[in-house]
Write a protein that holds these residues in place. Structure first.
Motif, mmCIF file in Angstrom:
data_model
loop_
_atom_site.group_PDB
_atom_site.id
_atom_site.type_symbol
_atom_site.label_atom_id
_atom_site.label_comp_id
_atom_site.label_asym_id
_atom_site.label_seq_id
_atom_site.Cartn_x
_atom_site.Cartn_y
_atom_site.Cartn_z
ATOM 1 N N VAL A 58 0.827 -1.207 0.000
ATOM 2 C CA VAL A 58 0.000 0.000 0.000
ATOM 3 C C VAL A 58 0.861 1.257 0.000
ATOM 4 O O VAL A 58 0.575 2.216 -0.724
ATOM 5 C CB VAL A 58 -0.989 -0.019 1.179
ATOM 6 C CG1 VAL A 58 -1.707 1.316 1.327
ATOM 7 C CG2 VAL A 58 -1.998 -1.150 1.003
ATOM 8 N N GLU A 59 1.941 1.265 0.771
ATOM 9 C CA GLU A 59 2.833 2.425 0.788
ATOM 10 C C GLU A 59 3.387 2.705 -0.604
ATOM 11 O O GLU A 59 3.455 3.855 -1.038
ATOM 12 C CB GLU A 59 3.979 2.200 1.774
ATOM 13 C CG GLU A 59 3.559 2.297 3.216
ATOM 14 C CD GLU A 59 4.612 1.768 4.169
ATOM 15 O OE1 GLU A 59 5.616 1.172 3.728
ATOM 16 O OE2 GLU A 59 4.419 1.935 5.381
ATOM 17 N N HIS A 60 3.782 1.666 -1.300
ATOM 18 C CA HIS A 60 4.328 1.857 -2.645
ATOM 19 C C HIS A 60 3.258 2.299 -3.638
ATOM 20 O O HIS A 60 3.531 3.117 -4.520
ATOM 21 C CB HIS A 60 5.050 0.591 -3.111
ATOM 22 C CG HIS A 60 6.434 0.500 -2.559
ATOM 23 N ND1 HIS A 60 6.690 0.175 -1.244
ATOM 24 C CD2 HIS A 60 7.643 0.731 -3.139
ATOM 25 C CE1 HIS A 60 7.997 0.211 -1.037
ATOM 26 N NE2 HIS A 60 8.592 0.537 -2.158
ATOM 27 N N ARG A 61 2.050 1.806 -3.502
ATOM 28 C CA ARG A 61 0.956 2.249 -4.385
ATOM 29 C C ARG A 61 0.635 3.722 -4.152
ATOM 30 O O ARG A 61 0.420 4.477 -5.093
ATOM 31 C CB ARG A 61 -0.299 1.419 -4.154
ATOM 32 C CG ARG A 61 -0.161 -0.019 -4.472
ATOM 33 C CD ARG A 61 -0.391 -0.304 -5.958
ATOM 34 N NE ARG A 61 0.111 -1.599 -6.325
ATOM 35 C CZ ARG A 61 -0.429 -2.761 -6.003
ATOM 36 N NH1 ARG A 61 -1.513 -2.789 -5.285
ATOM 37 N NH2 ARG A 61 0.124 -3.887 -6.390
ATOM 38 N N VAL A 62 0.591 4.126 -2.892
ATOM 39 C CA VAL A 62 0.301 5.531 -2.576
ATOM 40 C C VAL A 62 1.451 6.418 -3.060
ATOM 41 O O VAL A 62 1.218 7.506 -3.589
ATOM 42 C CB VAL A 62 0.032 5.721 -1.065
ATOM 43 C CG1 VAL A 62 -0.053 7.193 -0.699
ATOM 44 C CG2 VAL A 62 -1.255 5.000 -0.669
ATOM 45 N N ALA A 63 2.672 5.951 -2.918
ATOM 46 C CA ALA A 63 3.824 6.719 -3.388
ATOM 47 C C ALA A 63 3.734 6.942 -4.892
ATOM 48 O O ALA A 63 3.973 8.054 -5.379
ATOM 49 C CB ALA A 63 5.122 6.008 -3.030
ATOM 50 N N LEU A 64 3.376 5.909 -5.630
ATOM 51 C CA LEU A 64 3.220 6.056 -7.084
ATOM 52 C C LEU A 64 2.091 7.017 -7.420
ATOM 53 O O LEU A 64 2.215 7.838 -8.328
ATOM 54 C CB LEU A 64 2.942 4.697 -7.727
ATOM 55 C CG LEU A 64 4.120 3.753 -7.886
ATOM 56 C CD1 LEU A 64 3.650 2.387 -8.377
ATOM 57 C CD2 LEU A 64 5.132 4.334 -8.862
ATOM 58 N N ALA A 65 0.993 6.918 -6.696
ATOM 59 C CA ALA A 65 -0.176 7.752 -6.985
ATOM 60 C C ALA A 65 0.051 9.217 -6.649
ATOM 61 O O ALA A 65 -0.468 10.102 -7.332
ATOM 62 C CB ALA A 65 -1.386 7.228 -6.214
ATOM 63 N N THR A 66 0.825 9.478 -5.594
ATOM 64 C CA THR A 66 1.020 10.862 -5.155
ATOM 65 C C THR A 66 2.312 11.484 -5.671
ATOM 66 O O THR A 66 2.534 12.674 -5.486
ATOM 67 C CB THR A 66 1.010 10.945 -3.611
ATOM 68 O OG1 THR A 66 2.074 10.143 -3.103
ATOM 69 C CG2 THR A 66 -0.323 10.501 -3.050
ATOM 70 N N GLY A 67 3.167 10.656 -6.264
ATOM 71 C CA GLY A 67 4.438 11.174 -6.762
ATOM 72 C C GLY A 67 5.462 11.399 -5.669
ATOM 73 O O GLY A 67 6.459 12.086 -5.875
ATOM 74 N N GLU A 68 5.231 10.833 -4.506
ATOM 75 C CA GLU A 68 6.174 10.942 -3.397
ATOM 76 C C GLU A 68 7.054 9.700 -3.350
ATOM 77 O O GLU A 68 6.810 8.725 -4.052
ATOM 78 C CB GLU A 68 5.417 11.082 -2.065
ATOM 79 C CG GLU A 68 4.587 12.330 -1.960
ATOM 80 C CD GLU A 68 3.834 12.409 -0.642
ATOM 81 O OE1 GLU A 68 3.935 11.468 0.171
ATOM 82 O OE2 GLU A 68 3.152 13.410 -0.426
ATOM 83 N N THR A 69 8.046 9.757 -2.500
ATOM 84 C CA THR A 69 8.885 8.577 -2.295
ATOM 85 C C THR A 69 8.200 7.671 -1.277
ATOM 86 O O THR A 69 7.454 8.156 -0.417
ATOM 87 C CB THR A 69 10.280 8.973 -1.769
ATOM 88 O OG1 THR A 69 10.131 9.607 -0.501
ATOM 89 C CG2 THR A 69 10.994 9.893 -2.742
ATOM 90 N N PRO A 70 8.463 6.372 -1.342
ATOM 91 C CA PRO A 70 7.854 5.472 -0.351
ATOM 92 C C PRO A 70 8.199 5.844 1.088
ATOM 93 O O PRO A 70 7.373 5.693 1.982
ATOM 94 C CB PRO A 70 8.419 4.099 -0.717
ATOM 95 C CG PRO A 70 8.699 4.195 -2.175
ATOM 96 C CD PRO A 70 9.147 5.615 -2.395
ATOM 97 N N ILE A 71 9.390 6.372 1.313
ATOM 98 C CA ILE A 71 9.780 6.738 2.681
ATOM 99 C C ILE A 71 8.925 7.899 3.196
ATOM 100 O O ILE A 71 8.580 7.947 4.377
ATOM 101 C CB ILE A 71 11.304 7.051 2.775
ATOM 102 C CG1 ILE A 71 11.766 7.081 4.227
ATOM 103 C CG2 ILE A 71 11.643 8.353 2.109
ATOM 104 C CD1 ILE A 71 11.911 5.731 4.819
ATOM 105 N N ALA A 72 8.536 8.821 2.303
ATOM 106 C CA ALA A 72 7.665 9.929 2.711
ATOM 107 C C ALA A 72 6.281 9.405 3.062
ATOM 108 O O ALA A 72 5.659 9.856 4.020
ATOM 109 C CB ALA A 72 7.573 10.968 1.604
ATOM 110 N N VAL A 73 5.815 8.443 2.288
ATOM 111 C CA VAL A 73 4.508 7.850 2.555
ATOM 112 C C VAL A 73 4.540 7.061 3.851
ATOM 113 O O VAL A 73 3.577 7.071 4.617
ATOM 114 C CB VAL A 73 4.075 6.951 1.372
ATOM 115 C CG1 VAL A 73 2.802 6.196 1.701
ATOM 116 C CG2 VAL A 73 3.893 7.786 0.120
ATOM 117 N N MET A 74 5.661 6.400 4.129
ATOM 118 C CA MET A 74 5.782 5.610 5.355
ATOM 119 C C MET A 74 5.574 6.489 6.581
ATOM 120 O O MET A 74 4.980 6.052 7.565
ATOM 121 C CB MET A 74 7.148 4.936 5.434
ATOM 122 C CG MET A 74 7.296 3.763 4.506
ATOM 123 S SD MET A 74 8.964 3.105 4.444
ATOM 124 C CE MET A 74 9.230 2.642 6.131
ATOM 125 N N GLY A 75 6.029 7.715 6.530
ATOM 126 C CA GLY A 75 5.836 8.636 7.648
ATOM 127 C C GLY A 75 4.370 8.910 7.895
ATOM 128 O O GLY A 75 3.927 9.027 9.030
#
Length: 171
Positions: free
Chosen positions: A91-108
């Motif tokens: 899910v973190e990687h899917r959200v990162a792709l969708a928002t254009g952020e890095t997975p580490i930013a989404v993890m926060g």
């Protein structure tokens, strides 16, 4: 959806699937749940809701196994730990792709779902930031996390009572 996932899970379990097949199954679950939200601004919220519900249902399975003193509890507990971590990863990687952020930013953002109550997630309409510190009726300022812990403890007490009643009824 939950019933379909339960049936798929049981079928995959009976087939004695490999780790790759389980990973594929989990990936397919994420695809099924998040596909309707792809490209919409509500995608991160839908992803958070999914993770919250995934955690809830997997906790209920473990709870049921515990109440029944199931011999398979240890195995399912280990499976749950593995699946929960992998589901967060997907899910973190899917959200990162969708928002254009890095997975580490989404993890926060996703890393501390325990500090977000289900009620808050339902109310969250994305219209603005909530106050970090609120004032209660006595004028005392406290962070939202402290209030949530109080609410959570109350909910856990209710669960303990209902679990006790269910156990007593089964005896």
């Amino acid at each position: 959806m939950v019933q379909r996932l339960e049936q798929d899970f049981k079928m995959t379990l009976q087939q004695q699937s490999s780790l790759d097949e389980w990973a594929s199954w989990l990936d397919n679950v994420v695809n099924q749940v998040l596909k309707p939200h792809e490209g919409s601004p509500s995608f991160p919220k839908a992803a958070r809701q999914f993770l919250l519900k995934w955690s809830f249902y997997s906790s209920m399975v473990i709870r049921d196994l515990t109440l029944r003193s199931a011999a398979s509890f240890g195995s399912f507990h280990l499976i749950r730990l593995l699946y929960d971590e992998y589901m967060f990863y997907l899910v973190e990687h899917r959200v990162a792709l969708a928002t254009g952020e890095t997975p580490i930013a989404v993890m926060g953002e996703f890393g501390d779902l325990s500090s977000i109550s289900p009620l808050q997630m339902e109310k969250d309409d994305g219209s603005g930031m909530e106050s970090e510190v609120d004032t209660d009726s006595r004028g005392v300022r406290e962070p939202p996390v402290k209030r949530e812990r109080v609410d959570l403890n109350h909910s856990l007490q209710d669960l303990d009572v209902s679990a006790h009643q269910e156990l007593m009824n089964s005896i």
